[in-house]
Design an enzyme around this catalytic site. Sequence first.
Site, short mmCIF file in Angstrom:
data_model
loop_
_atom_site.label_atom_id
_atom_site.label_comp_id
_atom_site.label_asym_id
_atom_site.label_seq_id
_atom_site.Cartn_x
_atom_site.Cartn_y
_atom_site.Cartn_z
N CYS A 1 0.82 -1.22 0.00
CA CYS A 1 0.00 0.00 0.00
C CYS A 1 0.85 1.27 0.00
O CYS A 1 0.36 2.35 -0.31
CB CYS A 1 -0.96 -0.01 1.18
SG CYS A 1 -2.05 -1.44 1.16
N HIS B 1 -3.76 7.12 2.87
CA HIS B 1 -4.12 5.82 2.31
C HIS B 1 -5.50 5.45 2.84
O HIS B 1 -5.81 5.64 4.02
CB HIS B 1 -3.07 4.80 2.76
CG HIS B 1 -3.35 3.41 2.32
ND1 HIS B 1 -3.87 3.11 1.08
CD2 HIS B 1 -3.21 2.22 2.96
CE1 HIS B 1 -4.02 1.81 0.99
NE2 HIS B 1 -3.63 1.24 2.11
N ASN C 1 -10.13 -0.29 0.04
CA ASN C 1 -8.66 -0.18 0.00
C ASN C 1 -8.16 -0.68 -1.35
O ASN C 1 -8.23 -1.87 -1.64
CB ASN C 1 -8.07 -1.00 1.15
CG ASN C 1 -6.55 -0.98 1.17
OD1 ASN C 1 -5.91 -0.42 0.28
ND2 ASN C 1 -5.97 -1.60 2.18
C1 LIG Z 1 -10.11 -5.70 9.72
C2 LIG Z 1 -10.81 -4.63 10.57
C3 LIG Z 1 -11.89 -3.95 9.76
C4 LIG Z 1 -11.48 -5.35 11.74
O1 LIG Z 1 -12.10 -4.39 12.58
P1 LIG Z 1 -11.94 -4.49 14.17
O2 LIG Z 1 -12.80 -3.48 14.77
O3 LIG Z 1 -10.46 -4.41 14.44
O4 LIG Z 1 -12.52 -5.93 14.46
P2 LIG Z 1 -11.82 -7.14 15.19
O5 LIG Z 1 -10.73 -7.70 14.33
O6 LIG Z 1 -11.46 -6.69 16.58
O7 LIG Z 1 -13.01 -8.16 15.24
C5 LIG Z 1 -14.15 -7.92 16.03
C6 LIG Z 1 -15.18 -8.99 15.73
O8 LIG Z 1 -15.78 -8.73 14.44
C7 LIG Z 1 -15.74 -9.90 13.66
N1 LIG Z 1 -15.67 -9.56 12.24
C8 LIG Z 1 -14.57 -9.37 11.49
N2 LIG Z 1 -14.94 -9.08 10.22
C9 LIG Z 1 -16.29 -9.07 10.19
C10 LIG Z 1 -17.24 -8.84 9.19
N3 LIG Z 1 -16.89 -8.55 7.91
N4 LIG Z 1 -18.54 -8.92 9.52
C11 LIG Z 1 -18.93 -9.21 10.77
N5 LIG Z 1 -18.08 -9.45 11.78
C12 LIG Z 1 -16.76 -9.37 11.48
C13 LIG Z 1 -14.52 -10.65 14.14
O9 LIG Z 1 -14.63 -12.02 13.81
C14 LIG Z 1 -14.59 -10.41 15.63
O10 LIG Z 1 -15.51 -11.29 16.19
P3 LIG Z 1 -15.19 -12.01 17.60
O11 LIG Z 1 -15.04 -10.89 18.57
O12 LIG Z 1 -16.38 -12.87 17.78
O13 LIG Z 1 -13.91 -12.74 17.36
C15 LIG Z 1 -9.81 -3.57 11.10
O14 LIG Z 1 -9.01 -4.13 12.10
C16 LIG Z 1 -8.93 -3.01 10.01
O15 LIG Z 1 -9.36 -2.22 9.20
N6 LIG Z 1 -7.62 -3.37 10.01
C17 LIG Z 1 -6.67 -2.99 8.98
C18 LIG Z 1 -6.97 -3.71 7.70
C19 LIG Z 1 -5.77 -4.10 6.92
O16 LIG Z 1 -4.98 -4.91 7.35
N7 LIG Z 1 -5.62 -3.55 5.72
C20 LIG Z 1 -4.60 -3.93 4.81
C21 LIG Z 1 -3.32 -3.20 4.98
S1 LIG Z 1 -3.37 -1.48 4.85
#
Ligand SMILES: CC(C)(COP(=O)(O)OP(=O)(O)OC[C@H]1O[C@@H](n2cnc3c(N)ncnc32)[C@H](O)[C@@H]1OP(=O)(O)O)[C@@H](O)C(=O)NCCC(=O)NCCS
Length: 333
Positions: A118, A260, A290
Site C-alpha cells: 500500500c 491511504h 482499499n
Molecule cells: C479488519 C478490521 C476492519 C477489523 O475491525 P476491528 O474493529 O479491528 O474488528 P476485530 O478484528 O477486533 O473483530 C471484532 C469482531 O468482528 C468480527 N468480524 C470481522 N470481520 C467481520 C465482518 N466482515 N462482519 C462481521 N463481523 C466481522 C470478528 O470475527 C470479531 O468477532 P469475535 O469478537 O467474535 O472474534 C480492522 O481491524 C482493520 O481495518 N484493520 C486494517 C486492515 C488491513 O490490514 N488492511 C490492509 C493493509 S493497509
Amino acid sequence: MTQLLGAALRGTGSCLPARVVPNDEFTEVLNLDTTDEWIRTRTGIRERRFAGSGESSATLGTDAARKAIESAGLTPADIDLIVCATVTPDLMCPATANLIQAALGCRHVPAFDIAAACSGFLYALSVGAQYVRTGAAKHALVIGAEVLTRTVDFTDRNSCILFGDGAGAVVLSGTPVLTAGVRTIRLYSDGSRQELIQVPSRVTPNPPPGPPQLQRLDYMRISGREVFRFAVTRMVELIEQARADARELGLSGIDVLIPHQVNQRIIDAALESTEFPADRVVVNLDKYGNTSAASVPIALDEALRAGRCKPGDTVLLVAFGGGLTWSSALVTL
Ligand SMILES: CC(C)(COP(=O)(O)OP(=O)(O)OC[C@H]1O[C@@H](n2cnc3c(N)ncnc32)[C@H](O)[C@@H]1OP(=O)(O)O)[C@@H](O)C(=O)NCCC(=O)NCCS
C-alpha cells in the site's frame, strides 16, 4: 555537478472498474456471515469496485496513465520514465510498467515495477522524483495499479470486505522552480513484521503438498487488529514529522491531507491524536475500499478535479501497509 531541479506535479489521472460491489453483495450473493451495517460502522466502506473480465493492473494503469499524460498537456512520446507500483502484476515477468509502455506507445524508455504494497505509490513517486530532480528524466510517469480483489479469500469476512480495484497516475516534470512539486519524501520499512499482511506467491519456498488447484496459496492473509494499531501509530508519526518538515521548509502548513484509504476509524484516530482538521482530509474509501498502491493517487486525482486542492497548496500524502512499510510525501501543487 548535477544541477538539481524541482519535480513538479504536472498531471494526474485515475481509473476505476465499472462494476460497483455494495456491501450487501457479501451477504446476499457470497453468503458471508457479515452485514452492511457492520462493514459501514467498522470500516466506513459502503461499496468498492471489482475489475471485470479483460481488466487488470495493466489495463487500469494504462487508462489512468493516459488521463494523467493528457492532463499534463503531454503525449506518450514525451514520457522519459515509467514506474508502476503494484503487488498484483498481470505477470511475474515482464513488469506491468512494460505492458503499460506498450499500450501507451511510449518510446524505449526505462519502465519497471515497484512492490511496496500500500506504500507502493509513494515509493514509486520517490524514484520518479529523483530521476526528475537530477535531470535524468524530464517527464516521469508514476502509476499505482492494483486488482487486489483477485487475491482475497471470499470466505474470510475479516479481509475480503476491505479491498477494491483501481489505478491512479501522475506525471512529474522537471522545473527550475525548486519550491514546486515534491518537497520531501519519507520511506520506512520493517520486514520483521512481514507476517501481518501477506499474499503468498506460487514461488513460495514452502508450497503445501497436493495438486496446485487445491492449494490456496495465493490468498491474502491479514492480521487486521495488529495492522490497525500499526497504521494509527505510524500515521500519527508521519503527520507530526511532515509538520516539522513543512516548518523547516518555511511552508505555512499542510493544506490538505490525503491518507491511504483503509478504514475510516484509522483516519479518525490519527486525526484526533494529531488534532488535524477533518475538513482538510480527503476520504473516498466509502466508494472504493482499499485499493492498495492505487489509493493515494486515485484520491489525489479526485481531489484535484473536484477543486479540493488548488495550485499553491501543500498536500501531505501518507500511506502504510504490507512489508510492513509506511511513507509520506509533502507536495506543493
Ligand atoms: C479488519 C478490521 C476492519 C477489523 O475491525 P476491528 O474493529 O479491528 O474488528 P476485530 O478484528 O477486533 O473483530 C471484532 C469482531 O468482528 C468480527 N468480524 C470481522 N470481520 C467481520 C465482518 N466482515 N462482519 C462481521 N463481523 C466481522 C470478528 O470475527 C470479531 O468477532 P469475535 O469478537 O467474535 O472474534 C480492522 O481491524 C482493520 O481495518 N484493520 C486494517 C486492515 C488491513 O490490514 N488492511 C490492509 C493493509 S493497509
